[in-house]
Structures are given as C-alpha cells and as structure tokens.
Design a protein around this motif. Sequence first.
Motif, short mmCIF file in Angstrom:
data_model
loop_
_atom_site.label_atom_id
_atom_site.label_comp_id
_atom_site.label_asym_id
_atom_site.label_seq_id
_atom_site.Cartn_x
_atom_site.Cartn_y
_atom_site.Cartn_z
N GLU A 172 43.50 68.62 51.66
CA GLU A 172 44.73 68.25 52.36
C GLU A 172 45.91 68.42 51.42
O GLU A 172 45.78 68.24 50.21
CB GLU A 172 44.65 66.81 52.86
N GLU A 179 40.10 65.34 50.94
CA GLU A 179 40.38 64.21 51.83
C GLU A 179 39.32 63.11 51.71
O GLU A 179 39.63 61.92 51.74
CB GLU A 179 40.46 64.70 53.27
N LYS A 232 39.35 61.89 47.66
CA LYS A 232 40.68 61.72 47.07
C LYS A 232 40.80 62.37 45.69
O LYS A 232 41.71 62.04 44.93
CB LYS A 232 41.06 60.24 46.96
#
Length: 401
Positions: free
Chosen positions: A145, A172, A175
């Motif tokens: 992302e 995503e 993280k």
Amino acid sequence: MGLSMETLQLPMHLVTDEILTRLPAKSLMRFKCVSKLWLSLIRSRYFCNRFSKIVPSPRLYMCLWDTDNETYTLAPLDNRPSTSTFVVDDNLPDPAIGGYILQNLGGLMIYVYNREPHIYNPANGQLFGFPLRSSDHIVVPPGGEKTVAYYFGYDPLSHKYKVVSLISVFLEETKQVISSVNYVFSQKNKLGYWNKAALTPTDFCPHMPSKGGISIDAVIYYLALVDRDRFVVVSFDIRSEEFNMIQVPKLHEVAPVDTPDLTLLEHGGKATLCDPTNLRDKGVLALWTLEDVGSKKWSCKSLVVQPSQLPLVDSITFRVKGTTQNGKVLLIPKDFISPFHILSYDVQNNDMRKIEIKGIPDVWFNMGEEADLHFDVMFMDQSESLIYTDFLSCFDWGDGA
C-alpha cells in the motif's frame, strides 16, 4: 473601542494603523478596497504580525463528516470564559469544508479532505487546495500500500513557509516499510517547487507516517513508524533543509497489545510525545520530551490525574489532539458520544477540565452504528490572524527536480 490620549497625540497615519489593528479580520478584508494605501498596509508583513499579537482570539473548531453521504461540516465553537461550555456557531462562509485537522500553523488550519491537504484561513474564509506531489512513479508490490503525508512549517525570522512530503510504501498485513522518499516544497521568485530531499544522515531509514506534524522555531517534526512497533521522530530544519531521525525510546516494559496511540505535540517549546495508553485504567498520562535533537536525548514525565478527576477518564477512551498556546493538552473522545465533550488538561497545575460542546445537530447522534461517521477537534489560538500572503500566493507551481 476606546483610544488613549497617548494614541490620539500620534501622527494621523499611526492613529489609522492603531485603529485598524483593533478591527475584526473580516472588516479588514473589506477595508482593503478603500485605497491602495490601506491595501498595502493590511497586506504587509508588519501589519499582519502586529495584528496577530493584538488580537489573539482563541477558538475551537470541530469537523463532522459522513463519507457515505458526503456531508461535511466545519463548525467553530465560541468560548465562554465564565463557563465550561462551547456552543456551535454554524455561521461559516463555506460550510462544505472539513476533514482531519493536521495542524494549526500561525492561524492557518491545515486539514485533509479526500486525502488531499487544504489550507483554510478562518480570519477571512479563504480556502486553498494544495497541489499534490505526484507519486505515480512509486512502484507498489502485490500486498503493498502507498501513503502520502504532508507536514507544514514556518520560520518566524525569515517569514518563510516550507512543506515536507513523505511518500511511503509498506506491506498492508505486516506494516513492514519497503521504501520511502521525502520531497521539500519551497519558494523561489514567488513560485513553488517540489524537490527531492537530500537525506544525508546514515541512520535515516524507510518509514511511514503515523500522525500529523508540528512546527517549532523553524523546525518541522513528525512521528513515523519504521515497523509495526518501532517509532521514530523525524525533524526537518527549515533553514538548512537538513533531516534528522531520532529513535523513540522504549515506552513500556511490557509491550501493549495494540500499537500505542502516540501524539506529537509542543510542550515547553520542545517536541513532546504524549502517551495516553494508561490514562483510562490508571489515570496516568506520559510525556516524553525531546530535550536535544543533536544528542537525541529524551526525558520522561508521568502525570497522575487527581483522584477527584478520575471519573472524567475512567469510562471513556480519549486521544490527544495537540496543545493550546498556554500549554494545555486537548483530549477528545475516541468515539462520538452524546452528550459530546472534550477535556482540557493543564499539565503545569495537574488540573483537568471538562468542556461541554452544545448545539451539535441531533442528526449526527442518530446515524446508527452502520454510518461511517468521522469527527475531529482542534484549538486555533490565533484564528484572527491575517497571515502574510507570500506563501498562499505562490500556488503557481513549478515541477522541481
């Protein structure tokens, strides 16, 4: 509006100057049409700086929006000093603005709407859309992302504004930060340019934004994550354009289940992390102050809420939303509750005050759990500031490097 005998004995142009500084900002916007002399005076840096010192006019702003219905409201709330109540004033020049409020920058409200930053001047109702730094060239892998963040800063000596953009790519699910790049917006010949930042520190690593930034004495600070549980504070010196990355110390002996809801704010003229993790259960608010950027030294102070004021925090989860000019920490509920209220925490005197918000239309409380309701609140200490317009007038953008 009474004038002293000393003021009346001044030369006429100084008397005019004195009178104009005592008028509301909206009146001054109209008086710019009186003459070229008044237009030049009201738009001058000297007058804007003097006006903001004479008319401090603190106000509280609240944004409510429902993304499903695309209904946006920005409501200023007038303070009544004798009570602990703010009342909604919906008489705005343009009610169709609002979103997450990023910063209060010398009277300018920086907020995000549809993922794009906007600049709103409450003094005259001017609204500016901030042209974005293109990120189309950034490659996002499967499962990844991309996020873009903006941080605004001001140098009180040179009267220059600068903006830092952070473009990050992360996975995503985990993280994990894959890559990040910083750009700096600055002015040249009244034009604005985005240029890729030259990151010289050897310990500068890829990171993703956590929350909004702050500007203190010509330095921009923002909080970021280098992985799911490791925070850093990034500083950017507006004058030298040097970046620095400071590791955030271990905040808890036992790591919390969720990522701590940290907020970066100004406290005592220094960048400070406010950690409300133990506020609800233990009545403790932790302040981690960055004492020196060069040595990357931190100090910690734990504030224990007075026993008589624990009922204010033991049944509601609050998040931190910045500080006022006099150093009070603003706490707003994590969830939209009725009757709606916020807390003002005087950390110097360890005194917490409940502030009720009245006049919010009932429709916002009756939307039901399925509604995608969002809200945000922020104090604007200098909402009457005229703001010198060099920065806002340079939206004739160059491409940069």
